[in-house]
Design a protein around this motif. Structure first.
Motif, PDB file in Angstrom:
ATOM      1  N   LYS A  30      35.432  -0.309   5.147  1.00 48.48           N
ATOM      2  CA  LYS A  30      35.781  -0.891   6.451  1.00 48.48           C
ATOM      3  C   LYS A  30      37.023  -1.768   6.338  1.00 48.48           C
ATOM      4  O   LYS A  30      37.875  -1.757   7.221  1.00 48.48           O
ATOM      5  CB  LYS A  30      34.601  -1.682   7.005  1.00 48.48           C
ATOM      6  N   GLU A  57      37.139   7.911   9.349  1.00 45.62           N
ATOM      7  CA  GLU A  57      37.236   7.127  10.588  1.00 45.62           C
ATOM      8  C   GLU A  57      35.868   7.015  11.244  1.00 45.62           C
ATOM      9  O   GLU A  57      35.480   5.941  11.720  1.00 45.62           O
ATOM     10  CB  GLU A  57      38.242   7.754  11.554  1.00 45.62           C
ATOM     11  N   GLY A  58      35.134   8.108  11.255  1.00 51.06           N
ATOM     12  CA  GLY A  58      33.777   8.063  11.808  1.00 51.06           C
ATOM     13  C   GLY A  58      32.891   7.107  11.031  1.00 51.06           C
ATOM     14  O   GLY A  58      32.100   6.361  11.617  1.00 51.06           O
ATOM     15  N   VAL A  60      33.839   4.449   9.348  1.00 52.79           N
ATOM     16  CA  VAL A  60      34.270   3.085   9.682  1.00 52.79           C
ATOM     17  C   VAL A  60      33.731   2.672  11.046  1.00 52.79           C
ATOM     18  O   VAL A  60      33.268   1.552  11.241  1.00 52.79           O
ATOM     19  CB  VAL A  60      35.805   2.965   9.622  1.00 52.79           C
ATOM     20  N   ARG A  61      33.748   3.607  11.995  1.00 50.60           N
ATOM     21  CA  ARG A  61      33.280   3.305  13.363  1.00 50.60           C
ATOM     22  C   ARG A  61      31.769   3.415  13.515  1.00 50.60           C
ATOM     23  O   ARG A  61      31.216   2.999  14.528  1.00 50.60           O
ATOM     24  CB  ARG A  61      33.928   4.272  14.364  1.00 50.60           C
ATOM     25  N   VAL A  63      30.103   6.404  13.645  1.00 54.57           N
ATOM     26  CA  VAL A  63      29.792   7.559  14.498  1.00 54.57           C
ATOM     27  C   VAL A  63      30.017   8.851  13.717  1.00 54.57           C
ATOM     28  O   VAL A  63      30.759   8.866  12.738  1.00 54.57           O
ATOM     29  CB  VAL A  63      30.661   7.587  15.782  1.00 54.57           C
ATOM     30  N   TYR A  65      31.738  12.198  12.852  1.00 53.81           N
ATOM     31  CA  TYR A  65      33.180  12.472  12.983  1.00 53.81           C
ATOM     32  C   TYR A  65      33.503  13.347  14.180  1.00 53.81           C
ATOM     33  O   TYR A  65      34.563  13.214  14.774  1.00 53.81           O
ATOM     34  CB  TYR A  65      33.755  13.070  11.690  1.00 53.81           C
ATOM     35  N   LEU A  68      34.337  11.443  17.556  1.00 53.95           N
ATOM     36  CA  LEU A  68      35.500  10.567  17.719  1.00 53.95           C
ATOM     37  C   LEU A  68      36.213  10.899  19.017  1.00 53.95           C
ATOM     38  O   LEU A  68      36.309  12.070  19.398  1.00 53.95           O
ATOM     39  CB  LEU A  68      36.483  10.760  16.556  1.00 53.95           C
ATOM     40  N   ALA A  72      41.764   9.182  19.346  1.00 60.57           N
ATOM     41  CA  ALA A  72      41.676   8.780  17.937  1.00 60.57           C
ATOM     42  C   ALA A  72      41.998   9.968  17.037  1.00 60.57           C
ATOM     43  O   ALA A  72      42.736   9.830  16.047  1.00 60.57           O
ATOM     44  CB  ALA A  72      40.286   8.228  17.621  1.00 60.57           C
TER      45      ALA A  72
END
Length: 91
Positions: A30, A57-58, A60-61, A63, A65, A68, A72
């Motif tokens: 993160k 990215e998923g 980190v968020r 969610v 992937y 997204l 994004a």
């Protein structure tokens, strides 16, 4: 300390690669962010692709992937394309 595999989209193989790139925990991922983590992976594993970036990215968020937002994904694709074109992080 939670393991990287406790994050969405991060399986055993991705966790192994992230640890090789110096990212050992969810907090470290993160803090680094998906783009920096992907760049580190790309140096060690040139075959990593856009889907890996989406997965990071998923993670980190928090969610999946494939959930997204399109904006994004477009930004991440541009980042990945820049890496291919310049051989280094976009700046």
């Amino acid at each position: 300390m939670p393991d990287l595999t406790s994050m969405k989209n991060i399986g055993a193989e991705m966790a192994r690669k992230l640890r090789a790139a110096g990212i050992r925990s969810p907090e470290e991922l993160k803090e680094a962010g998906a783009k920096d983590a992907f760049f580190r992976l790309k140096i060690l594993y040139p075959g990593v692709c856009l889907v890996h970036l989406y997965a990071l990215e998923g993670a980190v968020r928090g969610v999946e992937y494939n959930r997204l937002p399109e904006e994004a994904k477009a930004e991440l694709k541009a980042f990945s394309d820049d890496l291919k074109g310049k051989g280094g992080p976009p700046g």
